[in-house]
Design an enzyme around this catalytic site. Sequence first.
Site, short mmCIF file in Angstrom:
data_model
loop_
_atom_site.label_atom_id
_atom_site.label_comp_id
_atom_site.label_asym_id
_atom_site.label_seq_id
_atom_site.Cartn_x
_atom_site.Cartn_y
_atom_site.Cartn_z
N GLY A 272 -3.06 -1.12 -2.98
CA GLY A 272 -3.94 -0.57 -1.62
C GLY A 272 -5.54 -0.64 -1.68
O GLY A 272 -6.04 -2.02 -2.40
N ASP B 194 -21.48 -9.34 0.19
CA ASP B 194 -20.27 -10.19 -0.34
C ASP B 194 -19.01 -9.19 -0.97
O ASP B 194 -17.70 -9.87 -0.93
CB ASP B 194 -20.66 -10.95 -1.65
CG ASP B 194 -21.65 -12.18 -0.93
OD1 ASP B 194 -21.58 -12.43 0.26
OD2 ASP B 194 -22.32 -13.03 -1.76
N GLY C 56 -10.22 7.53 -14.25
CA GLY C 56 -11.22 6.87 -13.56
C GLY C 56 -12.36 7.85 -13.26
O GLY C 56 -13.30 7.41 -12.37
N ASP D 265 -16.19 -0.57 -5.61
CA ASP D 265 -14.87 0.01 -6.46
C ASP D 265 -14.69 -1.17 -7.57
O ASP D 265 -14.87 -0.86 -8.78
CB ASP D 265 -13.83 0.02 -5.78
CG ASP D 265 -13.49 1.00 -4.95
OD1 ASP D 265 -14.03 1.94 -5.38
OD2 ASP D 265 -12.74 0.96 -3.93
N LYS E 39 -11.37 3.00 4.32
CA LYS E 39 -12.02 2.13 3.73
C LYS E 39 -11.75 0.65 4.59
O LYS E 39 -12.78 -0.06 4.79
CB LYS E 39 -11.58 1.81 2.48
CG LYS E 39 -11.75 3.05 1.46
CD LYS E 39 -11.61 2.49 -0.13
CE LYS E 39 -12.16 3.63 -1.11
NZ LYS E 39 -11.86 3.45 -2.36
P1 NDP Z 1 -4.14 3.52 -1.00
O1 NDP Z 1 -3.59 4.69 -0.15
O2 NDP Z 1 -4.98 2.39 -0.39
O3 NDP Z 1 -3.10 2.63 -1.93
C1 NDP Z 1 -2.20 3.53 -2.72
C2 NDP Z 1 -1.37 2.50 -3.41
O4 NDP Z 1 -0.55 3.39 -4.28
C3 NDP Z 1 -0.35 1.57 -2.91
O5 NDP Z 1 -0.14 0.36 -3.43
C4 NDP Z 1 0.97 2.49 -2.71
O6 NDP Z 1 1.85 1.48 -2.66
C5 NDP Z 1 0.83 3.05 -4.02
N1 NDP Z 1 1.61 4.12 -4.17
C6 NDP Z 1 1.42 5.48 -3.55
N2 NDP Z 1 2.42 6.33 -3.92
C7 NDP Z 1 3.25 5.66 -4.82
C8 NDP Z 1 4.45 6.08 -5.63
N3 NDP Z 1 4.89 7.30 -5.56
N4 NDP Z 1 4.89 5.29 -6.41
C9 NDP Z 1 4.38 4.07 -6.54
N5 NDP Z 1 3.42 3.47 -5.83
C10 NDP Z 1 2.83 4.53 -4.98
O7 NDP Z 1 -5.34 4.15 -2.20
P2 NDP Z 1 -6.45 3.88 -2.93
O8 NDP Z 1 -6.21 2.38 -3.35
O9 NDP Z 1 -7.64 3.92 -2.15
O10 NDP Z 1 -6.37 4.64 -4.15
C11 NDP Z 1 -5.33 4.67 -5.12
C12 NDP Z 1 -5.74 5.44 -6.50
O11 NDP Z 1 -7.17 5.03 -6.87
C13 NDP Z 1 -5.87 6.90 -6.20
O12 NDP Z 1 -5.55 7.50 -7.18
C14 NDP Z 1 -7.28 7.18 -5.93
O13 NDP Z 1 -7.75 8.50 -6.17
C15 NDP Z 1 -8.03 6.04 -7.14
N6 NDP Z 1 -9.24 5.74 -6.74
C16 NDP Z 1 -10.45 5.89 -7.80
C17 NDP Z 1 -11.66 5.67 -7.68
C18 NDP Z 1 -12.52 6.03 -8.52
O14 NDP Z 1 -13.79 5.71 -8.34
N7 NDP Z 1 -12.12 6.45 -9.72
C19 NDP Z 1 -11.95 4.81 -6.36
C20 NDP Z 1 -10.79 4.47 -5.47
C21 NDP Z 1 -9.69 4.98 -5.66
P3 NDP Z 1 2.58 1.36 -1.12
O15 NDP Z 1 2.00 0.02 -0.79
O16 NDP Z 1 4.17 0.96 -1.36
O17 NDP Z 1 2.60 2.18 -0.08
#
Ligand code: NDP
Length: 272
Positions: free
Chosen positions: A133, A81, A241, A106, A69
């Site tokens: 994230g 925007d 979600g 999103d 992304k």
């Molecule tokens: P990213 O990889 O950008 O971010 C992942 C986040 O999860 C970070 O904050 C990371 O923390 C945290 N994380 C990962 N593993 C753990 C763990 N074991 N314990 C605690 N925190 C953890 O992913 P996205 O932001 O793109 O996606 C996040 C979630 O949202 C996913 O489950 C994805 O499927 C879902 N999603 C759903 C959408 C929908 O339309 N329904 C759209 C986009 C995403 P750290 O910074 O410490 O690594």
Amino acid sequence: MNRDLGRHAVIGHPVAHSLSPRIQRAFAAQTGDRIDYTVIDAEPADFAAFARGFFKTGGVGLNVTVPHKRAAFECAAEHADSAALAGVANVLRLTADGVIEAHNTDGSGFMRDLRERHGFEPRGARVLLLGAGGAARGVGFALCEAGVEHLTIVNRTPQRARALAARLGPPAQARPWPHAEDAPQYDLIVNATAAGLHGQSLALPGALLTGAPLCHDLAYGAAAQPFLDWARAAGAPAVDGLGMLVETAADSFAIWHGRRPQTEPVLRALAR
Ligand code: NDP
């Protein structure tokens, strides 16, 4: 209408599990249109070349998912925007002038799911956002824009929570991971972590569920189950979600084709 909507794809890594082809084909079929929609699995180092090549060879629209992304944002020459605010993009399109334009749906998809499907009005709400994230960025901006009273961001890596809170500004604030003795009341808890995707549960104090806040996991299927189970065991309402996914997809379809498809029949079919 029987139009040919052209070539589209979702690009991610891994991406084989994506529901996007099914969703976008169902949207096109609502008006008898045809859509060519494929799945592209690209390593991070290959993303920009794939995306540029796709549009150079007649591609119309791309959905972008983990982990591309930020790269999608960077490879675009123009930014709506929604993408400019979030700093990450999940939708790319080619403009009439032949430039790649980035969007982020999103936040809009989450908000529509929250308000229209789950009847939750975020204005004035106290919100806890777990994760910092890509998804948390889009959702965090949308929640701030909707006028939440405060948005508390916590993340496994605390400096990323601080960076996101600084980018969002008030009412966002970063806090350490919550403990039982430090569990203020919330109206909404959003799980934007990928913990469930890795089969992991979050260590969260049950005291957070005092007052039965709405618990929304951005993930769906098995990945959402640990968080949903945690919330429901304490009697809190909890949703996954899948609805957001369909709404974000509808927003991308509208960006490409100027028509927002119906989401409810598609969501019902997926849930079956
Ligand atoms: P990213 O990889 O950008 O971010 C992942 C986040 O999860 C970070 O904050 C990371 O923390 C945290 N994380 C990962 N593993 C753990 C763990 N074991 N314990 C605690 N925190 C953890 O992913 P996205 O932001 O793109 O996606 C996040 C979630 O949202 C996913 O489950 C994805 O499927 C879902 N999603 C759903 C959408 C929908 O339309 N329904 C759209 C986009 C995403 P750290 O910074 O410490 O690594």
